[in-house]
Design a protein around this motif. Sequence first.
Motif, PDB file in Angstrom:
ATOM      1  N   ARG A  47       0.790  -1.236   0.000  1.00  0.00           N
ATOM      2  CA  ARG A  47       0.000   0.000   0.000  1.00  0.00           C
ATOM      3  C   ARG A  47       0.815   1.275   0.000  1.00  0.00           C
ATOM      4  O   ARG A  47       0.248   2.367  -0.061  1.00  0.00           O
ATOM      5  CB  ARG A  47      -0.919  -0.013   1.222  1.00  0.00           C
ATOM      6  CG  ARG A  47      -2.054  -1.008   1.043  1.00  0.00           C
ATOM      7  CD  ARG A  47      -3.105  -0.849   2.095  1.00  0.00           C
ATOM      8  NE  ARG A  47      -2.555  -1.202   3.399  1.00  0.00           N
ATOM      9  CZ  ARG A  47      -3.284  -1.580   4.437  1.00  0.00           C
ATOM     10  NH1 ARG A  47      -4.599  -1.620   4.336  1.00  0.00           N
ATOM     11  NH2 ARG A  47      -2.723  -1.896   5.575  1.00  0.00           N
ATOM     12  N   THR A  48       2.140   1.172   0.146  1.00  0.00           N
ATOM     13  CA  THR A  48       2.949   2.401   0.116  1.00  0.00           C
ATOM     14  C   THR A  48       2.678   3.126  -1.203  1.00  0.00           C
ATOM     15  O   THR A  48       2.765   2.531  -2.276  1.00  0.00           O
ATOM     16  CB  THR A  48       4.451   2.051   0.252  1.00  0.00           C
ATOM     17  OG1 THR A  48       4.667   1.541   1.560  1.00  0.00           O
ATOM     18  CG2 THR A  48       5.320   3.277   0.028  1.00  0.00           C
ATOM     19  N   ARG A  49       2.350   4.402  -1.080  1.00  0.00           N
ATOM     20  CA  ARG A  49       1.928   5.159  -2.263  1.00  0.00           C
ATOM     21  C   ARG A  49       3.017   6.105  -2.736  1.00  0.00           C
ATOM     22  O   ARG A  49       3.692   6.756  -1.925  1.00  0.00           O
ATOM     23  CB  ARG A  49       0.682   5.988  -1.929  1.00  0.00           C
ATOM     24  CG  ARG A  49      -0.571   5.185  -1.803  1.00  0.00           C
ATOM     25  CD  ARG A  49      -1.196   4.843  -3.167  1.00  0.00           C
ATOM     26  NE  ARG A  49      -1.974   5.952  -3.715  1.00  0.00           N
ATOM     27  CZ  ARG A  49      -1.776   6.510  -4.888  1.00  0.00           C
ATOM     28  NH1 ARG A  49      -0.808   6.099  -5.670  1.00  0.00           N
ATOM     29  NH2 ARG A  49      -2.547   7.498  -5.320  1.00  0.00           N
ATOM     30  N   VAL A  82       2.983   9.260  -5.326  1.00  0.00           N
ATOM     31  CA  VAL A  82       2.063  10.070  -6.129  1.00  0.00           C
ATOM     32  C   VAL A  82       2.866  11.090  -6.924  1.00  0.00           C
ATOM     33  O   VAL A  82       3.661  11.853  -6.348  1.00  0.00           O
ATOM     34  CB  VAL A  82       1.049  10.799  -5.203  1.00  0.00           C
ATOM     35  CG1 VAL A  82       0.100  11.680  -6.029  1.00  0.00           C
ATOM     36  CG2 VAL A  82       0.268   9.793  -4.375  1.00  0.00           C
ATOM     37  N   GLY A 120       4.161   5.747   3.359  1.00  0.00           N
ATOM     38  CA  GLY A 120       3.842   4.352   3.648  1.00  0.00           C
ATOM     39  C   GLY A 120       4.850   3.728   4.590  1.00  0.00           C
ATOM     40  O   GLY A 120       5.696   4.420   5.170  1.00  0.00           O
ATOM     41  N   ARG A 178       3.120   1.745  -4.805  1.00  0.00           N
ATOM     42  CA  ARG A 178       1.947   1.778  -5.682  1.00  0.00           C
ATOM     43  C   ARG A 178       1.800   3.160  -6.293  1.00  0.00           C
ATOM     44  O   ARG A 178       1.726   4.159  -5.579  1.00  0.00           O
ATOM     45  CB  ARG A 178       0.692   1.414  -4.872  1.00  0.00           C
ATOM     46  CG  ARG A 178      -0.563   1.300  -5.718  1.00  0.00           C
ATOM     47  CD  ARG A 178      -1.698   0.600  -4.983  1.00  0.00           C
ATOM     48  NE  ARG A 178      -1.333  -0.734  -4.519  1.00  0.00           N
ATOM     49  CZ  ARG A 178      -1.205  -1.809  -5.293  1.00  0.00           C
ATOM     50  NH1 ARG A 178      -1.422  -1.723  -6.592  1.00  0.00           N
ATOM     51  NH2 ARG A 178      -0.849  -2.967  -4.784  1.00  0.00           N
ATOM     52  N   THR A 179       1.756   3.207  -7.622  1.00  0.00           N
ATOM     53  CA  THR A 179       1.587   4.489  -8.306  1.00  0.00           C
ATOM     54  C   THR A 179       0.192   4.623  -8.913  1.00  0.00           C
ATOM     55  O   THR A 179      -0.208   5.721  -9.291  1.00  0.00           O
ATOM     56  CB  THR A 179       2.665   4.670  -9.406  1.00  0.00           C
ATOM     57  OG1 THR A 179       2.984   3.404  -9.971  1.00  0.00           O
ATOM     58  CG2 THR A 179       3.921   5.297  -8.851  1.00  0.00           C
ATOM     59  N   ASP A 180      -0.532   3.487  -9.051  1.00  0.00           N
ATOM     60  CA  ASP A 180      -1.913   3.587  -9.538  1.00  0.00           C
ATOM     61  C   ASP A 180      -2.793   2.638  -8.730  1.00  0.00           C
ATOM     62  O   ASP A 180      -2.755   1.419  -8.930  1.00  0.00           O
ATOM     63  CB  ASP A 180      -1.974   3.242 -11.036  1.00  0.00           C
ATOM     64  CG  ASP A 180      -3.375   3.483 -11.585  1.00  0.00           C
ATOM     65  OD1 ASP A 180      -4.308   3.721 -10.775  1.00  0.00           O
ATOM     66  OD2 ASP A 180      -3.537   3.438 -12.812  1.00  0.00           O
ATOM     67  N   PRO A 181      -3.621   3.184  -7.824  1.00  0.00           N
ATOM     68  CA  PRO A 181      -4.459   2.314  -6.994  1.00  0.00           C
ATOM     69  C   PRO A 181      -5.759   1.910  -7.686  1.00  0.00           C
ATOM     70  O   PRO A 181      -6.538   1.149  -7.109  1.00  0.00           O
ATOM     71  CB  PRO A 181      -4.764   3.208  -5.777  1.00  0.00           C
ATOM     72  CG  PRO A 181      -4.658   4.606  -6.278  1.00  0.00           C
ATOM     73  CD  PRO A 181      -3.739   4.604  -7.461  1.00  0.00           C
TER      74      PRO A 181
END
Length: 379
Positions: free
Chosen positions: A141-143, A145, A155, A174-177
């Motif tokens: 889940r580390t984002r 953006v 995260g 994660r770059t696109d959730p």
Amino acid sequence: VDFEWTAAEQEFRQRLGTTLDELVPSDYDAFALSEKEWAANSKRICPRLAESGYLTPSWPAEYGGRDASAFEQVIVAEEMIRHGEPRGLQYMGVNYIGPAIMMAGTPEQRRYHLSRISAGDVLWCQGFSEPDAGSDLAALRTRAVRDGDHYVVNGEKIWTSGSEVADFCFLLARTDPTVAKHKGLSLFLVPMDTPGITVHKVEGVVGDGAFYYLVFTDVLLPASALLGDENKAWTTVRRALAFERVGVAKYARNDRYLDRFMAWAIEHGRADDPVVRRQFAEAAAAVEMARVLALRVATDREHEGAQDDSAYIYRIASVWAEHAVMELGIELVGPDSLIDDGWADRQLSWGLTAGVAGGTTEMQLNTVAHLTLGLPRVS
Ligand SMILES: Cc1cc2nc3c(=O)[nH]c(=O)nc-3n(C[C@H](O)[C@H](O)[C@H](O)COP(=O)(O)OP(=O)(O)OC[C@H]3O[C@@H](n4cnc5c(N)ncnc54)[C@H](O)[C@@H]3O)c2cc1C
């Protein structure tokens, strides 16, 4: 099948062994040292290994190697670990983070990072696992953006070995959730001194420096830290992890520990005990099986390019060998193996984590069932 090393390979092993004898005391064991100790030794010894051409021999010449065969890389892994793994966690950069940068990096990333890894003066850690994303890594889940020329990262990562001494983190975020979980992930090459990264030690069974908890709070990364295409990290990650799985010749360490246990058995009058002898034979067979499968991986790499399935099969055999030697140590040394901080104690610590670090045995078995037997993939 010919398991003999060629004359040139034997000569290479001998030269490497002589160099390591000069650089490392005979009872050296990085696995018994604190993180700061092995890291300091690694940074002292690896530049010397690099100068002599022993750090990245199988890398392409343009990136600081000399295009040596996968078998020479096996010899390097075996000799390093026979000498107590003086590289410490340096192998991460050499074995899979460097190759991942070769695969997906920009010319600038290759020039900067590969020259540093092949010179042996940089330590990396791997920021993949999270509190709720281990076996199911793609659930992380580390984002990160995108914001103009930068990414903002928030995260948590856990179990990140060596992160207190690492110069860089190989970070998966994660770059696109909004898309399927494997599809929205990206890799970043992150200097550990970037503001907003905090490192917390996690006490664990394998001693000082094996585990950390990283928190990323509004960490600002330049867009140039992205490795490969945004949202397309999964293929690179799979390839990198296949390299990781054969990165360290643990069977060679197990061999070394078997020798120590045999010396202990002789000293304590146990070497003629038929039960002890049977256990030695079983453990030695498990170690030999892992060694032969490591050679199979090298053969695949030489003749067919990188093959995932043999790397996963090897990895399972390697864990079985680790466990067999651990059980031998416990049976032989008895309760002292739990407390004496000696060879049996160390083997116990590493044996306990062997089927977890780098992906659990159950997950490797799932992957082998899919790749080799054609059963449906379990994600
Ligand atoms: C010594 C050590 C060093 C490590 N270093 C690092 C590091 O540097 N960087 C990093 O990112 N991570 C690191 N890790 C973390 C490691 O990658 C994870 O621990 C591992 O992937 C398992 O994840 P988990 O701990 O969340 O367990 P879980 O995924 O929660 O698994 C728990 C149990 O459930 C089983 N299980 C889960 N899913 C399935 C399934 N689909 N089928 C069958 N069984 C399943 C597992 O096999 C396991 O027995 C390290 C771990 C260890 C032990």
